[in-house]
Design an enzyme around this catalytic site. Sequence first.
Site, PDB file in Angstrom:
ATOM      1  CB  SER A  99      -0.888   0.007   1.244  1.00 28.53           C
ATOM      2  OG  SER A  99      -0.067   0.204   2.398  1.00 28.53           O
ATOM      3  CG  ASP A 103      -3.271  -3.151  -1.803  1.00 24.28           C
ATOM      4  OD1 ASP A 103      -4.144  -3.426  -2.645  1.00 24.28           O
ATOM      5  OD2 ASP A 103      -3.433  -3.306  -0.573  1.00 24.28           O
ATOM      6  CG  HIS A 104      -6.347  -0.135  -2.145  1.00 27.09           C
ATOM      7  ND1 HIS A 104      -7.645  -0.118  -2.611  1.00 27.09           N
ATOM      8  CD2 HIS A 104      -6.215  -1.266  -1.417  1.00 27.09           C
ATOM      9  CE1 HIS A 104      -8.278  -1.211  -2.173  1.00 27.09           C
ATOM     10  NE2 HIS A 104      -7.429  -1.925  -1.455  1.00 27.09           N
ATOM     11  CG  ASP A 149      -9.137   2.325  -4.838  1.00 29.07           C
ATOM     12  OD1 ASP A 149     -10.173   2.610  -5.464  1.00 29.07           O
ATOM     13  OD2 ASP A 149      -9.124   2.047  -3.625  1.00 29.07           O
ATOM     14  N   GLY A 195      -9.838  -4.629   7.045  1.00 28.92           N
ATOM     15  CA  GLY A 195      -9.724  -4.604   8.506  1.00 28.92           C
ATOM     16  C   GLY A 195     -10.458  -5.749   9.172  1.00 28.92           C
ATOM     17  CG  ASN A 201      -6.068  -8.085  -2.433  1.00 26.00           C
ATOM     18  OD1 ASN A 201      -5.752  -8.906  -3.291  1.00 26.00           O
ATOM     19  ND2 ASN A 201      -6.153  -6.800  -2.677  1.00 26.00           N
ATOM     20  CB  VAL A 202      -4.750 -12.103   3.134  1.00 22.71           C
ATOM     21  CG1 VAL A 202      -4.562 -12.309   4.637  1.00 22.71           C
ATOM     22  CG2 VAL A 202      -5.868 -12.991   2.607  1.00 22.71           C
TER      23      VAL A 202
HETATM   24  O1  G3H Z   1      -5.848  -4.470  -0.280  1.00 23.96           O
HETATM   25  C1  G3H Z   1      -5.661  -5.202   0.699  1.00 23.96           C
HETATM   26  C2  G3H Z   1      -6.667  -6.127   1.211  1.00 23.96           C
HETATM   27  O2  G3H Z   1      -7.897  -5.852   0.621  1.00 23.96           O
HETATM   28  C3  G3H Z   1      -6.647  -6.260   2.695  1.00 23.96           C
HETATM   29  O3  G3H Z   1      -7.803  -6.856   3.216  1.00 23.96           O
HETATM   30  O4  G3H Z   1      -7.870  -5.979   5.554  1.00 23.96           O
HETATM   31  O5  G3H Z   1      -9.146  -7.999   4.898  1.00 23.96           O
HETATM   32  O6  G3H Z   1      -6.698  -8.103   5.042  1.00 23.96           O
HETATM   33  P1  G3H Z   1      -7.868  -7.251   4.763  1.00 23.96           P
HETATM   34 ZN    ZN Z   2      -7.910  -3.742  -0.511  1.00 19.81          ZN
END
Ligand code: G3H
Ligand code: ZN
Length: 284
Positions: free
Chosen positions: A50, A82-83, A104, A181, A230-231
């Site tokens: 990110s 990311d984003h 994004d 989150g 995504n995690v």
């Molecule tokens: O872009 C990152 C993910 O969408 C994070 O998702 O907060 O459920 O791990 P999460």
């Molecule tokens: Zn995300």
Amino acid sequence: MPLVSMNEFLPAAREGKYAVGQFNMNNLEFAQAITQAGTELNSPFIFGVSEGALKYMGIEFTVALAEAAAKQSGLPIALHLDHGSSFDVAMKCIRAGFSSVMFDGSHHSFEDNIRLTKEIVKAAHAMGVSVEGELGTIGGTEDDISVDAELASLAKPEEAIRFYEETGVDALAIAVGTAHGVYVGEPKIHFDIIEKVAAAIPAAIVLHGGSGVPDEMLRAAIKAGAAKINVNTENQVAGTAAIREVLNKDAKVYDPRKYLTPARNAMVEVVKSKMTQFGSVGKA
Ligand code: G3H
Ligand code: ZN
């Protein structure tokens, strides 16, 4: 092996009805844990970074960590913004060595989102870099960005089709009810939206907010057509809990390796269990 674009493995995931995990990298221990899990399970993966994480680690360290992971493991690994919030950030990442970027544009109007995404796709594709776009707004909190669950809006399949046709993105994140989150209660995922969009466009469908989603829902999302999940939060929670445990047990600990090693081990377990649930084991 050098870092690769997501197109090296997402089309196969889509075809084979499994998903490749994007695991966010926030520091050295995240990079090592994710790489160890991928190596043990011979799974491709994506390092998501990110803008907040980029600011924290610095762009040179970020790229160097990902390149070291690819070199050490020999796995197909994408380093993905990311984003991303602008053309400039995306270009800065690409110039530094990222093999994939997300723009994004979900906070812009639909027309502006198309226009801005298209510009990034044009530049990124010329350099062999894959692009992910986003439609609808995903609720919850990531970095300093919070979207109230009430204001989160689902992606509309007709718009997703037009968005793909006009932008040519390689992957498309669609808001289907998951959130960033920690969840309060269970998410309500609209699998029908995933199914409709996946059937209509060849881009890989991305599920954000993958932490805390029950196994059967993840399976259903993949069955419906999600090829990238995504995690981030689950790794953060597991790593921090391990650190807290060590420090709570012994107030005299000051060597960071004494608490960062259990944190890293906890994250290896999280990532391995996600790779197993996503079906990407043995697909490298
Ligand atoms: O872009 C990152 C993910 O969408 C994070 O998702 O907060 O459920 O791990 P999460
Ligand atoms: Zn995300």
